[in-house]
Design a protein around this motif. Sequence first.
Motif: not given
Lengths: 297, 267
Positions: B14-15, B27-30, B36-41
């Motif tokens: 989710l993150a 670096k910030d994967m956690w 909230i962005s839906l771009d990836s989806f």
Amino acid sequence: MKKTKEEKILTFLFILPSVILIAVFVYGFIGWTGWISLTNWKDVVPDFTFVGFRNYIDLFHNLRFQIGLKNILVFTVLFLVVSIAIGLFLAILLDRKVRFENVFRSIYLFPMAISFIVTGVVWRWMLNPGTATTGSLGINMLLDKIGLGFLKSGWYTDPNVGIKAVVIPAVWQMSGYVMAMYLAGIRGIPQELSEAAQVDGASNWQVYRYIILPLLQPITLGAVIILTHISLKIFDLVVAMTGAGIGFSCDVPALFMYDTTFRGNFFAQGAAIATILLIFVAILIIPYLRHGLREGS
Amino acid sequence: MFAIFYLLPVYVLLATSFKSFAEVSLKDMWKLPQNISLDSFKIAWRGDTSKGVTGLSKNFMNSIYLVIPATLISSLLGSMNGYVFSKWKFKFSNTVLALIIFGMFIPYQSVLIPMVVVLQKIGLYGSIPGLIFIHCVYGIPITTLIFRNYYSTVPTELLEAAKIDGGGFLRIYKDIMLPISMPGFAVVMIWQFTSIWNDFLFGLVVAQKPSIQPITVALNNLAGSYFVEWNIQMAGALITAVPPLLLYIFLGRYFMRGLLAGSLSGI
């Protein structure tokens, strides 16, 4: 039930389509594969020259196959021991009438609903050790943060870890299943048994150790058989997570079969690997199936 | 404690997938996304030629077209078999049943080569109907087992009474068994939907063309190309996981019964 002649015919008509399909697509195909494994078919064009067991003999001298067999053995043992230990532990925990039992049960079981491909993709990201330029990533980065940096590992990128890294997502996905089997088993044991023991002064631990665990033996056997047959066939997870890995450190026979057959066109060799896999599974399943059906009838 | 281990991948999924491209940094994967962005989806679903990503939408629909008929047909066959193997046993019927059930344990590698040859011969190779057919065939063992166990709990007296009233083989099936079969169908259909949706091997071998691949195969291709960003991969993984997860969340009780039936504890 007593049957009229008409009913006898209908009985057979009802199962006929399935029986024919299974006879052809399971048993016919297995026989066909077995036969291909005895031929010389190693090109796009079939070559059905009979070569006896040469493909099998070659396989056992093949380095990739040897590594694959060793890997699947290591994987199966680790996967079995850890999944059963965690599954049993969680089942006992949940049986202690914890609050929100349903919530926890759902959390432990949901990975079962997910495809091994999804699991593989997510865990590849989490177990990605990172490179010199990126620094630690995923789990390694997390371990650094909580002061457990010494547990860091190259995971699947380290040939010395290899297939053992694949055990982690496999346990993540399947241990909830083991828990469900044990929980159903524990709940099936009459309450009076453990109550009687408690009246006689047995501690909680003693009740589990001497009453519940022995009664759960058939479930453990079932779990061992189910997990082992899944483990021997493991393919999707390895493909999605690692592929064969450096020096075949993550390779398994099912993946070798796919590569050699559908990428290398070595159909006879692929058929031989498939037949060996089938024999392993049959040795495991047939006694269990015979036993189970005899008890049921 | 243990719950964390099970939820960790969900958190990462989710993150990562809800982060915008501006925010994605290794670096910030956690860290949780700021916005909230839906771009990836959007990219995982529709594709993006500039990034070399083929969207999963077509494959998602392929999986839907494939899973629905395959689930329905294999469930119906399982119900017919289960009726015979529980209530109309014949000589050697338990042996025949065992031979059918063994089919669910075989490594499918041992049937793949003949399967490809036969599907090519009958013109179903590389097509969705071909995949439907294969899933129907290899679904028969588990659907038969679950229905056989389900129908075994129906008292035989009920059927004998119906026979005295003049009901025959078909009438009993249609008027008595089918109407009480709904919970059985729920268990079987959820099981079949989940396992067919999650199948990878058959999809990989039978569907060579990207345009007819089921979603699991397409996700593996998406994740296999190194230049696809992690957040797109995670969005794709989430899209692939959603349909069976929805079933699990809303019909978990039946899902659990299917699982236990699959473990043979009911035999």
